[in-house]
Enzyme design. Structure first.
Site, PDB file in Angstrom:
ATOM      1  N   ALA B  69       0.709  -1.095  -0.188  1.00  0.00           N
ATOM      2  CA  ALA B  69      -0.342  -0.702  -0.006  1.00  0.00           C
ATOM      3  C   ALA B  69       0.939   1.296   0.332  1.00  0.00           C
ATOM      4  O   ALA B  69       2.398   1.187   1.148  1.00  0.00           O
ATOM      5  CB  ALA B  69      -0.137   0.265   1.359  1.00  0.00           C
ATOM      6  N   HIS B  70       0.697   2.326  -0.626  1.00  0.00           N
ATOM      7  CA  HIS B  70       1.851   3.553  -1.065  1.00  0.00           C
ATOM      8  C   HIS B  70       0.164   4.442  -1.782  1.00  0.00           C
ATOM      9  O   HIS B  70      -0.410   3.949  -2.258  1.00  0.00           O
ATOM     10  CB  HIS B  70       2.811   3.176  -1.468  1.00  0.00           C
ATOM     11  CG  HIS B  70       2.525   2.691  -2.845  1.00  0.00           C
ATOM     12  ND1 HIS B  70       2.215   1.291  -2.957  1.00  0.00           N
ATOM     13  CD2 HIS B  70       3.069   3.383  -4.242  1.00  0.00           C
ATOM     14  CE1 HIS B  70       1.945   1.196  -4.529  1.00  0.00           C
ATOM     15  NE2 HIS B  70       2.942   2.306  -5.325  1.00  0.00           N
TER      16      HIS B  70
END
Lengths: 93, 156
Positions: B69-70
């Protein structure tokens, strides 16, 4: 040759992809530079590249860029990337 | 200048196992809350990571069971850092090949390349299927942090 690793934002997934693509190119005996692009700049960057590596969703969004687009399912699986890259450029490890 | 080591970007306090999440949004929130708790980002970054999936689809599920996740560098990013949220129950992100997700790694970056060698090391570490399995099945933060530190000291 130039390999373009494409992800949505150019900071995460493509960095992982670049690492494994460099290793795959080395295993295949290719003299290759791997560059990173996000989906917004990939189309322009593809003009000077020989092959694109990306995910299924982003490949669909990218569409036809005039060079082979290799869809990678597992970004940390060196074997998958080597086999698919090798098939795209006609080279076997 | 040398980049921070992986084990420093991912401190013990940024690692959780058995996180409860009922869907992909909650799973990203679990990883995001660890980034907030360790001072890497503000709360806003959690929404930015969720927004990235809405915009680009579930491609952040980079390997079977693993989501990275980013979002982009933004004012919500205070420093470059990583977090690790092992999920109690796997959740679907809608990825064609790699669902369901058991581990969400959160990434916050202040720029496009300051974290690249640490992330590359993470990629090499996770490329070993046995190690990946051991890490996703680990039940304690100390065990995970220890495995990463051992990997780094053996790789350098």
């Amino acid at each position: 040759m130039k390999i373009l690793a494409v992800c949505g934002m150019g900071i995460g997934t493509s960095v992982l992809l670049k690492t494994n693509a460099e290793k795959a190119a080395q295993d295949l005996g290719l003299d290759a530079d791997v560059e990173i692009a996000d989906i917004g700049t990939a189309r322009g960057a593809a003009v000077t590249a020989d092959v694109v590596l990306t995910s299924g969703e982003l490949a669909a969004e990218l569409g036809d860029v005039g060079i082979p687009v290799v869809v990678v399912d597992n970004f940390v699986d060196g074997t998958e990337i080597r086999e698919k890259l090798g098939a795209a450029v006609g080279r076997q490890a | 200048m040398q980049e921070p080591a992986l084990s420093r970007l991912l401190p013990l306090d940024a690692i959780a196992t058995g996180a409860e999440a009922e869907d992909w949004r909650a799973a990203i929130r679990a990883a995001g809350e660890l980034l907030v708790a360790t001072g890497a980002t503000t709360d806003d970054y959690i929404g930015e990571m969720q927004q990235a999936v809405e915009e680009y689809g579930p491609y952040i599920v980079i390997a079977p069971g693993l989501a990275l996740a980013h979002s982009r560098p933004s004012p919500a990013v205070l420093r470059t850092g990583l977090s690790w949220a092992g999920l109690k129950t796997p959740v679907e992100f809608g990825h064609a090949a790699n669902d369901p997700v058991r581990l969400v790694i959160g990434l916050a970056a202040v720029d496009h390349d300051g974290h690249s060698s640490a992330l590359s090391r993470l990629a090499r570490m996770l490329a070993d299927p046995d190690r990946l399995k051991r890490l996703t099945e680990a039940t304690g933060a100390a065990e995970i942090h220890g495995t990463i530190s051992d990997y780094e000291s053996s790789a350098e």
